[in-house]
Write an enzyme that holds these catalytic residues in place. Structure first.
Site, short mmCIF file in Angstrom:
data_model
loop_
_atom_site.label_atom_id
_atom_site.label_comp_id
_atom_site.label_asym_id
_atom_site.label_seq_id
_atom_site.Cartn_x
_atom_site.Cartn_y
_atom_site.Cartn_z
N ARG A 40 0.89 -1.20 -0.18
CA ARG A 40 -0.25 0.21 0.21
C ARG A 40 0.84 1.13 0.03
NH1 ARG A 40 -1.77 -4.31 -1.42
NH2 ARG A 40 -3.64 -4.98 0.37
N SER B 188 -10.47 0.32 3.95
CA SER B 188 -9.55 0.09 5.38
C SER B 188 -9.52 1.05 5.64
CB SER B 188 -8.72 -0.81 4.54
OG SER B 188 -8.62 -2.53 4.37
N GLU C 58 -4.85 4.51 6.60
CA GLU C 58 -4.65 3.20 4.90
C GLU C 58 -6.21 4.84 4.39
OE1 GLU C 58 -5.86 0.04 2.45
OE2 GLU C 58 -4.54 -0.04 3.91
#
Length: 267
Positions: free
Chosen positions: A142, A184, A254
């Protein structure tokens, strides 16, 4: 440059925000770092004091096949890419059937499901500052170090669209809530899961105003109706505080938080 008025309470997946005039990026030379480039706001929380915002124009919504290379514009929606690859029997893009967003944003955050990531078959990207080959980009879970708007991305072109992978990715996302969210909330810490940590400190189902850590999956911050930016931030900060106190682990967001008061903080 032209502008477009966007109601972020409708546009963003978490259904939070106000109406804002957003600049449209037509040419690479139009971009300056005073603007924050948005995608489709599937992982973005717009605050009440946002920075100047910009979107890629429709000029960057395209898909081209060139010999053994698949070239896609940064403003192309994931659903369009998945449908194109299914129609033309192209492999490795099945995960986009279940990852909402536009390609530029998906590449910027190296989006994926488990070990299946958008960077796996990437060759190069074209930004406002020029073209970068994959090996020139630092990326990981990520994360990328890309610091300029992604206008176009090239991938290896291989045949073999896999319907079984589509079913697998659908199953992998079956535990995620359907209530409006930004995906998320926190990245998974190394060797652990953010959802487990949030649940362990008693925050699964915790609600502030219209916002809640989902009872379906604790790492999803969901809008149960009329949730506000301040409601969301209160829950985010509380989760970070409790997890640090109990586990000495900092939960890193995130979700991208776009508010001048928080953009320089490590959230």
């Amino acid at each position: 440059m032209t502008t477009k008025t966007i109601d972020f309470a409708q546009y963003s997946s978490i259904k939070i925000g106000q109406k804002i005039d957003v600049m449209l990026l037509e040419e690479p030379s139009d971009f300056t770092d005073t603007y924050y480039l948005l995608g489709s706001c599937n992982n973005t929380l717009i605050g009440t004091q946002p920075p100047p915002l910009m979107l890629l124009s429709k000029k960057y919504n395209y898909i081209k096949i060139e010999d053994t290379v698949l070239t896609i514009g940064g403003a192309t929606p994931s659903g369009k890419i998945a449908s194109f690859c299914k129609k033309h029997d192209i492999a490795h893009f099945e995960l986009l059937s279940h990852l909402p967003g536009k390609l530029g944003g998906l590449v910027y955050m190296n989006a994926g499901l488990k070990e299946y990531e958008i960077f796996n078959h990437l060759l190069s990207i074209t930004t406002c500052q020029g073209t970068l080959k994959k090996e020139e980009i630092s990326y990981g879970y990520r994360f990328t170090d890309i610091n300029s708007p992604i206008l176009e991305v090239s991938f290896t072109l291989e045949k073999g669209f896999d319907k079984e992978k589509v079913a697998l990715f659908k199953k992998m996302r079956s535990n995620q809530p359907s209530t409006p969210s930004a995906g998320s909330c926190f990245k998974n810490p190394k060797g652990d899961y953010a959802g487990r940590l949030i649940e362990a400190v008693g925050l699964k189902g915790m609600r502030v105003g219209g916002m809640e850590f989902s009872t379906v999956h604790a790492n999803f911050l969901v809008n149960q109706g009329n949730g506000t930016f301040d409601d969301a931030m209160e829950l985010i900060k509380e989760a970070q505080k409790r997890v640090v106190e109990k586990f000495r682990i900092h939960l890193e967001c995130e979700i991208i938080i776009l508010d001048k008061r928080y953009m320089n903080e490590k959230l």
